[in-house]
Motif scaffolding. Structure first.
Motif, PDB file in Angstrom:
ATOM      1  N   LEU A  54      -5.459   7.545  -1.375  1.00 57.90           N
ATOM      2  CA  LEU A  54      -5.695   6.247  -0.301  1.00 57.90           C
ATOM      3  C   LEU A  54      -4.289   5.895   0.238  1.00 57.90           C
ATOM      4  O   LEU A  54      -3.238   5.919  -0.315  1.00 57.90           O
ATOM      5  N   ASP A  55      -4.489   5.923   1.334  1.00 61.35           N
ATOM      6  CA  ASP A  55      -3.249   5.572   2.475  1.00 61.35           C
ATOM      7  C   ASP A  55      -3.037   4.101   1.873  1.00 61.35           C
ATOM      8  O   ASP A  55      -4.031   3.343   1.730  1.00 61.35           O
ATOM      9  N   ILE A  56      -1.672   3.521   2.150  1.00 56.98           N
ATOM     10  CA  ILE A  56      -1.296   2.150   1.542  1.00 56.98           C
ATOM     11  C   ILE A  56      -1.361   1.273   2.936  1.00 56.98           C
ATOM     12  O   ILE A  56      -2.043   0.235   2.837  1.00 56.98           O
ATOM     13  N   GLN A  57      -0.705   1.727   4.140  1.00 56.50           N
ATOM     14  CA  GLN A  57      -0.780   0.870   5.074  1.00 56.50           C
ATOM     15  C   GLN A  57      -2.090   1.224   6.114  1.00 56.50           C
ATOM     16  O   GLN A  57      -1.825   2.099   6.935  1.00 56.50           O
ATOM     17  N   MET A  58      -2.747   0.154   6.077  1.00 57.21           N
ATOM     18  CA  MET A  58      -4.048   0.099   6.861  1.00 57.21           C
ATOM     19  C   MET A  58      -4.233  -1.336   7.406  1.00 57.21           C
ATOM     20  O   MET A  58      -3.941  -2.060   6.758  1.00 57.21           O
ATOM     21  N   PRO A  59      -4.851  -1.391   8.726  1.00 62.51           N
ATOM     22  CA  PRO A  59      -4.878  -2.807   9.412  1.00 62.51           C
ATOM     23  C   PRO A  59      -5.862  -3.613   8.659  1.00 62.51           C
ATOM     24  O   PRO A  59      -5.434  -4.902   8.762  1.00 62.51           O
ATOM     25  N   ASP A  60      -7.220  -3.126   8.369  1.00 64.13           N
ATOM     26  CA  ASP A  60      -7.967  -4.271   7.977  1.00 64.13           C
ATOM     27  C   ASP A  60      -7.805  -4.617   6.426  1.00 64.13           C
ATOM     28  O   ASP A  60      -7.826  -5.704   6.073  1.00 64.13           O
ATOM     29  N   LEU A  61      -7.703  -3.365   5.519  1.00 67.24           N
ATOM     30  CA  LEU A  61      -7.480  -3.660   4.144  1.00 67.24           C
ATOM     31  C   LEU A  61      -6.421  -2.823   3.703  1.00 67.24           C
ATOM     32  O   LEU A  61      -6.791  -1.488   3.721  1.00 67.24           O
ATOM     33  N   THR A  62      -5.393  -3.267   3.064  1.00 67.69           N
ATOM     34  CA  THR A  62      -4.254  -2.235   2.849  1.00 67.69           C
ATOM     35  C   THR A  62      -4.929  -1.451   1.450  1.00 67.69           C
ATOM     36  O   THR A  62      -5.801  -1.809   0.789  1.00 67.69           O
ATOM     37  N   GLY A  63      -4.046  -0.425   1.273  1.00 62.46           N
ATOM     38  CA  GLY A  63      -4.544   0.341   0.273  1.00 62.46           C
ATOM     39  C   GLY A  63      -4.382  -0.478  -1.312  1.00 62.46           C
ATOM     40  O   GLY A  63      -5.042  -0.193  -2.172  1.00 62.46           O
ATOM     41  N   ILE A  64      -3.185  -1.033  -1.227  1.00 61.03           N
ATOM     42  CA  ILE A  64      -3.157  -1.942  -2.577  1.00 61.03           C
ATOM     43  C   ILE A  64      -4.102  -2.923  -2.661  1.00 61.03           C
ATOM     44  O   ILE A  64      -4.632  -3.208  -3.651  1.00 61.03           O
ATOM     45  N   GLN A  65      -4.671  -3.645  -1.533  1.00 64.71           N
ATOM     46  CA  GLN A  65      -5.528  -4.711  -1.745  1.00 64.71           C
ATOM     47  C   GLN A  65      -6.895  -3.945  -2.214  1.00 64.71           C
ATOM     48  O   GLN A  65      -7.633  -4.395  -3.071  1.00 64.71           O
ATOM     49  N   TYR A  95       2.198   1.094  -9.174  1.00 58.85           N
ATOM     50  CA  TYR A  95       2.332   1.300 -10.664  1.00 58.85           C
ATOM     51  C   TYR A  95       1.599  -0.070 -11.333  1.00 58.85           C
ATOM     52  O   TYR A  95       1.031  -0.135 -12.171  1.00 58.85           O
ATOM     53  N   LYS A  96       1.825  -1.299 -10.518  1.00 59.39           N
ATOM     54  CA  LYS A  96       1.259  -2.531 -10.964  1.00 59.39           C
ATOM     55  C   LYS A  96      -0.546  -2.369 -10.889  1.00 59.39           C
ATOM     56  O   LYS A  96      -1.320  -3.027 -11.804  1.00 59.39           O
ATOM     57  N   VAL A  97      -1.071  -1.477 -10.252  1.00 61.32           N
ATOM     58  CA  VAL A  97      -2.526  -1.322  -9.963  1.00 61.32           C
ATOM     59  C   VAL A  97      -3.005  -0.050 -10.557  1.00 61.32           C
ATOM     60  O   VAL A  97      -3.955   0.189 -10.235  1.00 61.32           O
ATOM     61  N   ASP A  98      -1.999   0.475 -11.484  1.00 58.50           N
ATOM     62  CA  ASP A  98      -2.555   1.550 -12.409  1.00 58.50           C
ATOM     63  C   ASP A  98      -2.809   2.854 -11.404  1.00 58.50           C
ATOM     64  O   ASP A  98      -3.601   3.287 -11.894  1.00 58.50           O
ATOM     65  N   ALA A  99      -2.082   3.058 -10.409  1.00 63.94           N
ATOM     66  CA  ALA A  99      -2.207   4.345  -9.682  1.00 63.94           C
ATOM     67  C   ALA A  99      -1.925   5.505 -10.394  1.00 63.94           C
ATOM     68  O   ALA A  99      -0.852   5.369 -11.330  1.00 63.94           O
ATOM     69  N   LEU A 100      -2.555   6.484 -10.627  1.00 58.81           N
ATOM     70  CA  LEU A 100      -2.426   7.922 -11.121  1.00 58.81           C
ATOM     71  C   LEU A 100      -1.013   8.563 -10.626  1.00 58.81           C
ATOM     72  O   LEU A 100      -0.372   9.279 -11.332  1.00 58.81           O
ATOM     73  N   ASP A 101      -0.851   8.504  -9.353  1.00 57.56           N
ATOM     74  CA  ASP A 101       0.268   9.257  -8.712  1.00 57.56           C
ATOM     75  C   ASP A 101       0.383   8.798  -7.272  1.00 57.56           C
ATOM     76  O   ASP A 101      -0.345   7.725  -6.788  1.00 57.56           O
ATOM     77  N   TYR A 102       1.583   9.062  -6.489  1.00 57.11           N
ATOM     78  CA  TYR A 102       2.204   8.693  -5.382  1.00 57.11           C
ATOM     79  C   TYR A 102       2.826   9.660  -4.539  1.00 57.11           C
ATOM     80  O   TYR A 102       3.683  10.336  -4.773  1.00 57.11           O
ATOM     81  N   LEU A 103       1.883  10.270  -3.471  1.00 54.60           N
ATOM     82  CA  LEU A 103       2.155  11.027  -2.604  1.00 54.60           C
ATOM     83  C   LEU A 103       2.811  10.574  -1.321  1.00 54.60           C
ATOM     84  O   LEU A 103       2.276   9.832  -0.492  1.00 54.60           O
ATOM     85  N   LEU A 104       4.193  11.248  -1.323  1.00 56.06           N
ATOM     86  CA  LEU A 104       5.077  10.608  -0.192  1.00 56.06           C
ATOM     87  C   LEU A 104       4.696  11.503   1.096  1.00 56.06           C
ATOM     88  O   LEU A 104       5.213  12.710   1.039  1.00 56.06           O
ATOM     89  N   LYS A 105       4.450  11.059   2.282  1.00 55.60           N
ATOM     90  CA  LYS A 105       4.186  12.019   3.565  1.00 55.60           C
ATOM     91  C   LYS A 105       5.601  12.272   4.115  1.00 55.60           C
ATOM     92  O   LYS A 105       6.602  11.202   4.196  1.00 55.60           O
ATOM     93  N   PRO A 106       5.765  13.372   4.594  1.00 59.10           N
ATOM     94  CA  PRO A 106       4.717  14.425   4.668  1.00 59.10           C
ATOM     95  C   PRO A 106       4.777  15.319   3.352  1.00 59.10           C
ATOM     96  O   PRO A 106       5.833  15.559   2.885  1.00 59.10           O
ATOM     97  N   TYR A 107       3.630  15.731   2.775  1.00 61.19           N
ATOM     98  CA  TYR A 107       3.606  16.272   1.418  1.00 61.19           C
ATOM     99  C   TYR A 107       2.821  17.755   1.634  1.00 61.19           C
ATOM    100  O   TYR A 107       2.150  17.855   2.750  1.00 61.19           O
ATOM    101  N   ASP A 108       3.189  18.744   0.749  1.00 60.20           N
ATOM    102  CA  ASP A 108       2.449  20.085   1.216  1.00 60.20           C
ATOM    103  C   ASP A 108       1.530  20.149   0.046  1.00 60.20           C
ATOM    104  O   ASP A 108       1.072  19.342  -0.701  1.00 60.20           O
ATOM    105  N   TYR A 109       0.806  21.269   0.238  1.00 62.76           N
ATOM    106  CA  TYR A 109      -0.353  21.424  -0.832  1.00 62.76           C
ATOM    107  C   TYR A 109       0.185  21.542  -2.222  1.00 62.76           C
ATOM    108  O   TYR A 109      -0.584  21.309  -3.176  1.00 62.76           O
TER     109      TYR A 109
END
Length: 241
Positions: A54-65, A95-109
């Motif tokens: 899930l991307d975080i910054q999106m125009p209609d509904l953010t990933g956090i929301q 962390y507050k929404v109990d995400a399992l992990d956090y991939l920072l772009k750009p990331y590799d395989y």
């Protein structure tokens, strides 16, 4: 074990990359890709999904929301979120929404596979039948973005801090901080070995050093015994006097 997953990102190139990574990973199955959080939310209520990238910054509904909305979804305990973002200032929110992990772009395989592996481990743990609490030797706790196995016999006392808990261990100088309420943690622990002595404290009964009328000494500190817990403590002590 195969995990059904979806990818959500409003950037076409980023969405294409995450989908290609999912498709080349043997234990992942791509069930859908979406450029909108709202469209993803509709899909999540129509099919069984185990994992969402899930991307975080999106125009209609953010990933956090979106993640907050999913917390009330039936079966939400089995759905895990891995955030993907170009910004590094969302770790606390994740962390507050109990995400399992956090991939920072750009990331590799390699980075992607490591995060996906955490989801697989988590799913396998949920599907493992565990014995009743009184017979368990350890519990799993979410500490930052990891599931940490904690030996029950190693716990000295636990301090509640709103939605978090500090777990003080005999083997570690620094306590573990986990996103879990004291009540939820109390339910996980064997009642014959632990006692709630205050609205903010649970203690290991075999780690008690001394007891007075109003306090219990454990792990080098004195903890006040709350009024509503004094009868339980008296009952416990009466078995040894």
């Amino acid at each position: 074990m195969i995990l059904n997953c979806i990818a959500v990102d409003d950037e076409p190139l980023a969405l294409g990359l995450i989908c290609s990574f999912i498709e080349q990973t043997p234990f992942l199955k791509l069930a859908g890709s979406f450029s909108s959080g709202i469209k993803a939310l509709e899909a999540l209520y129509q099919q069984q999904i185990d994992l969402i990238f899930l991307d975080i910054q999106m125009p209609d509904l953010t990933g956090i929301q979106l993640a907050r909305t999913l917390e009330s979804r039936p079966g939400s305990t089995k759905l895990r979120v891995i955030f993907t973002t170009a910004f590094n200032n969302y770790a606390i929110e994740g962390y507050k929404v109990d995400a399992l992990d956090y991939l920072l772009k750009p990331y590799d395989y390699e980075e992607f596979l490591k995060a996906a592996g955490k989801a697989k481990t988590y799913a396998e743990m949920l599907n493992t039948k565990q014995p009743p609490a009184d017979h368990e030797e350890y519990i799993f706790l979410k500490v930052e973005y990891q599931l940490v196995r904690v030996a029950i016999k190693d716990i000295v006392y636990i301090e509640g801090l709103k939605d978090y808990a500090k777990i003080h261990l005999a083997s570690e100088a620094k306590p573990l901080l986990s996103l879990i309420t004291l009540k939820s943690l109390e339910d996980k622990l064997p009642a014959r070995r632990f006692m709630r002595v205050h609205r903010s404290f649970i203690i290991a009964l075999d780690k008690i050093d001394a007891v007075t009328k109003n306090t219990v000494q454990i792990g080098g500190i004195n903890i006040t015994i709350g009024e509503q817990y004094k009868d339980a403590m008296k009952q416990f002590l009466s078995n040894w006097l």
